[in-house]
Design a protein around this motif. Structure first.
Motif, mmCIF file in Angstrom:
data_model
loop_
_atom_site.group_PDB
_atom_site.id
_atom_site.type_symbol
_atom_site.label_atom_id
_atom_site.label_comp_id
_atom_site.label_asym_id
_atom_site.label_seq_id
_atom_site.Cartn_x
_atom_site.Cartn_y
_atom_site.Cartn_z
ATOM 1 N N THR A 153 0.839 -1.198 0.000
ATOM 2 C CA THR A 153 0.000 0.000 0.000
ATOM 3 C C THR A 153 0.871 1.244 0.000
ATOM 4 O O THR A 153 2.010 1.218 0.452
ATOM 5 C CB THR A 153 -0.931 0.051 1.236
ATOM 6 O OG1 THR A 153 -0.129 0.046 2.418
ATOM 7 C CG2 THR A 153 -1.898 -1.113 1.258
ATOM 8 N N ALA A 177 -6.116 9.332 -3.533
ATOM 9 C CA ALA A 177 -6.167 8.171 -4.429
ATOM 10 C C ALA A 177 -7.033 8.486 -5.650
ATOM 11 O O ALA A 177 -6.671 8.160 -6.783
ATOM 12 C CB ALA A 177 -6.705 6.949 -3.688
ATOM 13 N N CYS A 195 -8.192 -4.427 -2.047
ATOM 14 C CA CYS A 195 -6.961 -4.886 -2.694
ATOM 15 C C CYS A 195 -6.057 -5.584 -1.685
ATOM 16 O O CYS A 195 -4.867 -5.754 -1.924
ATOM 17 C CB CYS A 195 -6.236 -3.737 -3.402
ATOM 18 S SG CYS A 195 -5.784 -2.364 -2.346
ATOM 19 N N GLN A 203 -8.648 0.331 -3.101
ATOM 20 C CA GLN A 203 -8.315 1.161 -4.246
ATOM 21 C C GLN A 203 -9.552 1.965 -4.594
ATOM 22 O O GLN A 203 -10.677 1.458 -4.466
ATOM 23 C CB GLN A 203 -7.974 0.305 -5.472
ATOM 24 C CG GLN A 203 -6.713 -0.489 -5.352
ATOM 25 C CD GLN A 203 -6.554 -1.427 -6.548
ATOM 26 O OE1 GLN A 203 -7.355 -2.325 -6.725
ATOM 27 N NE2 GLN A 203 -5.519 -1.203 -7.336
ATOM 28 N N THR A 213 -11.731 3.290 -7.574
ATOM 29 C CA THR A 213 -11.894 2.884 -8.979
ATOM 30 C C THR A 213 -12.724 3.923 -9.720
ATOM 31 O O THR A 213 -13.720 4.424 -9.196
ATOM 32 C CB THR A 213 -12.591 1.510 -9.091
ATOM 33 O OG1 THR A 213 -13.911 1.602 -8.555
ATOM 34 C CG2 THR A 213 -11.817 0.440 -8.333
ATOM 35 N N SER A 228 -1.483 -0.282 -8.482
ATOM 36 C CA SER A 228 -2.427 0.495 -9.289
ATOM 37 C C SER A 228 -2.482 -0.103 -10.690
ATOM 38 O O SER A 228 -1.542 -0.761 -11.142
ATOM 39 C CB SER A 228 -2.018 1.971 -9.351
ATOM 40 O OG SER A 228 -0.743 2.136 -9.937
ATOM 41 N N SER A 256 -6.770 2.948 -8.414
ATOM 42 C CA SER A 256 -5.722 3.760 -7.787
ATOM 43 C C SER A 256 -4.699 2.888 -7.072
ATOM 44 O O SER A 256 -4.912 1.688 -6.875
ATOM 45 C CB SER A 256 -6.355 4.704 -6.764
ATOM 46 O OG SER A 256 -6.678 4.005 -5.566
ATOM 47 N N CYS A 268 -3.102 1.125 -4.009
ATOM 48 C CA CYS A 268 -3.729 0.598 -2.795
ATOM 49 C C CYS A 268 -3.350 1.486 -1.612
ATOM 50 O O CYS A 268 -2.236 1.999 -1.545
ATOM 51 C CB CYS A 268 -3.261 -0.826 -2.520
ATOM 52 S SG CYS A 268 -3.928 -2.031 -3.669
#
Length: 163
Positions: free
Chosen positions: A27, A36, A70, A77, A79, A130, A148, A150
């Motif tokens: 991460t 993010a 994730c 993430q 999205t 990502s 994006s 994590c």
């Protein structure tokens, strides 16, 4: 639609395994939901900006997205999605080729041709798991889907709402 979503999730989930030779932290430390989202939408914009203007009729970047797990704990993430409507003389296949070529020597976002029996697609693998996928939406448009880096979702933040 469900099959396409499952395929995208499998592709992004494999991002770290696909690049074993590069040390990748799980991460991104200190990344917030807002940051993010900014990163992911910024890369969506960058991908579209690499396309010649003659290929693009219009661009529609969705204002919100959702969080996707994730990792096993509170790793998520953001999205997102941008839909690019193509000019009459442009095919989704030519856009896929253009993106593959544009990122061929990029150290930050590593391209993979993920064309399969469903159709052409390119995946860009980035830091902290990502991922960005460009694939046909219709005969005259493509999706630029973003996942994006994590990040650890802070306590008190809900993974179940749109951001």
């Amino acid at each position: 639609m469900a099959a396409a979503t499952a395929a995208v999730l499998m592709l992004v989930g494999c991002a770290q395994a696909a690049d074993q030779d590069r040390a990748v932290e799980k991460t991104q430390p200190g990344l917030t939901i807002a940051e993010a989202k900014r990163v992911a939408q910024g890369v969506e914009d960058s991908i579209v900006a690499k396309l010649p203007e003659s290929m693009v009729a219009s661009v529609d970047q969705r204002a919100t997205g959702v969080l996707m797990r994730c990792g096993p704990d509170r790793e998520y993430q953001w999205t997102g999605l941008t839909v690019v409507t193509l000019t009459e003389s442009t095919s989704p296949e030519s856009v896929i080729r253009e993106v593959l070529e544009a990122y061929a020597d990029d150290d930050e976002l590593r391209p993979r041709d993920v064309t399969d029996s469903v159709g052409p697609a390119v995946q860009l693998l980035g830091p902290y798991n990502s991922g960005y996928i460009v694939d046909p939406r219709t005969n005259d448009s493509v999706n630029v889907a973003s996942f994006s880096p994590c990040f650890d979702l802070s306590e008190g933040s809900s993974p179940s709402i749109e951001y």
